[in-house]
Scaffold this active site. Structure first.
Site, short mmCIF file in Angstrom:
data_model
loop_
_atom_site.label_atom_id
_atom_site.label_comp_id
_atom_site.label_asym_id
_atom_site.label_seq_id
_atom_site.Cartn_x
_atom_site.Cartn_y
_atom_site.Cartn_z
N ARG A 168 51.34 47.46 40.74
CA ARG A 168 51.43 48.67 41.63
C ARG A 168 52.10 49.45 40.70
O ARG A 168 53.18 49.39 39.86
CB ARG A 168 52.36 48.46 42.89
N LYS A 192 56.61 44.00 47.10
CA LYS A 192 56.98 44.64 48.44
C LYS A 192 57.69 43.78 48.84
O LYS A 192 57.55 42.28 48.59
CB LYS A 192 55.54 44.72 49.07
N HIS A 260 46.52 53.00 41.76
CA HIS A 260 46.14 51.90 42.66
C HIS A 260 44.54 51.27 42.19
O HIS A 260 44.59 50.31 42.40
CB HIS A 260 46.36 52.05 44.18
N ARG A 263 44.48 48.80 39.71
CA ARG A 263 44.68 47.28 40.32
C ARG A 263 43.56 46.59 41.08
O ARG A 263 43.33 45.48 40.92
CB ARG A 263 45.90 47.62 41.19
N HIS A 286 49.85 39.28 47.19
CA HIS A 286 49.44 39.58 48.43
C HIS A 286 50.17 38.38 49.28
O HIS A 286 50.07 37.15 49.18
CB HIS A 286 48.04 39.46 48.57
N TYR A 295 38.49 41.92 48.01
CA TYR A 295 37.74 42.11 46.49
C TYR A 295 36.58 41.26 46.58
O TYR A 295 35.68 41.60 45.68
CB TYR A 295 38.75 41.84 45.47
#
Length: 314
Positions: A168, A192, A260, A263, A286, A295
């Site tokens: 990120r 995150k 992003h 990514r 994730h 994806y």
């Protein structure tokens, strides 16, 4: 896009009482990005304006009913698109969850409030050919003397790390030398929610990083930033966004592509090459596999497109 609000924003006493402790929690304990903080603040400001305009503010948070919050969601759809509304409500749910734990409210009134369905949008990404063209941009400018060596190699390193490591942009700018194992080519990233993960950076990215460290970095201490500007200050996120636009224009690629999207490209190219979905989930950091599965839709869409163009019976 939101419409201009007609009612005043929260006054300082309200911000000090309700927003400041929540913001400090998000920033220092959850380590949320400045963009998430900004979005959550916008959600709080908008919610306060609505409460104030409808006369509900004086009643207090604990007196809000599910029906009233449904009215809020319905009315907010005239000011925000569905995705922004989902993000705002997510922020408000987190806000009430925080104060519920702190004893500031007795319940989270947003639990169970229905939201409009989101349209399924596939993430934008660059093809491998487009990525090569983009990544070659700094070298092209260096060769024609449009860019100095420091900036050229720094900009290339930015894009190689975004694409090679799937970072990120906030993780990229926060990256310090002490987080990188130069022997294994792996970075230890804090993402995150203060969740740590290991990110292989790739052979090419490591080669560029080694050259950068050897020839352009003035200090490579454990807690010092990898990416810096000409004053040896940590590179801000905004500068990463701007430099990417420069190379998108040079490669004749859409200027609305963000860091992003590199990514997204990283994840899509891994899956296209046969990488396991669970592995890609871990590499991206994730929590939910559903977040990564988008994806696979990109990969399937690409396969269908290739089939439609190539197969005589398509």
């Amino acid at each position: 896009m939101s419409k201009p609000a007609l009612h005043p924003p929260p006054p300082e006493p309200v911000l000090a009482r309700w927003w400041a402790p929540f913001a400090e929690f998000l920033e220092k304990e959850r380590r949320y990005s400045v963009y998430t903080l900004r979005n959550y603040r916008q959600a709080f400001d908008d919610f306060y304006r609505w409460l104030n305009a409808t006369g509900l503010w004086e009643r207090g948070f604990d007196q809000l009913s599910t029906r009233e919050l449904r009215d809020f969601v319905i009315e907010a759809q005239s000011r925000f698109d569905r995705r922004t509304l989902h993000n705002h409500v997510s922020g408000l749910r987190a806000f009430f969850k925080f104060w519920l734990r702190r004893g500031g409210v007795k319940r989270n009134p947003f639990v169970g409030v229905p939201l409009p369905k989101l349209e399924k949008r596939l993430p934008k990404f660059l093809t491998e050919t487009q990525m090569k063209l983009l990544l070659n941009g700094p070298q092209r400018l260096l060769e024609n003397q449009s860019l100095d060596a420091f900036t050229s190699w720094r900009d290339r390193l930015v894009m190689e790390l975004l694409y090679g490591g799937g970072l990120r942009v906030s993780e990229l700018t926060a990256l310090n030398y002490g987080q990188i194992d130069f022997t294994s080519g792996v970075a230890r990233v804090l993402g995150k929610g203060k969740k740590e993960r290991l990110c292989p950076l790739g052979r090419v990215a490591m080669a560029v990083l080694e050259k950068w460290k050897r020839e352009f970095a003035k200090d490579t201490g454990h807690d010092l930033p990898v990416l810096v500007n000409g004053k040896q200050e940590r590179l801000p996120v905004r500068q990463v966004q701007l430099l990417l636009k420069r190379y998108l224009a040079l490669a004749d690629l859409p200027l609305d592509l963000t860091p992003h999207k590199l990514r997204h490209s990283y994840a899509t190219h891994l899956l296209n090459a046969g990488a396991d979905l669970r592995l890609v989930q871990e590499l991206l950091g994730h929590v939910n596999l559903n977040t990564t599965q988008v994806y696979t839709h990109v990969s399937v869409a690409r396969l269908r497109d290739v089939y439609a163009k190539a197969h005589p019976r398509a």
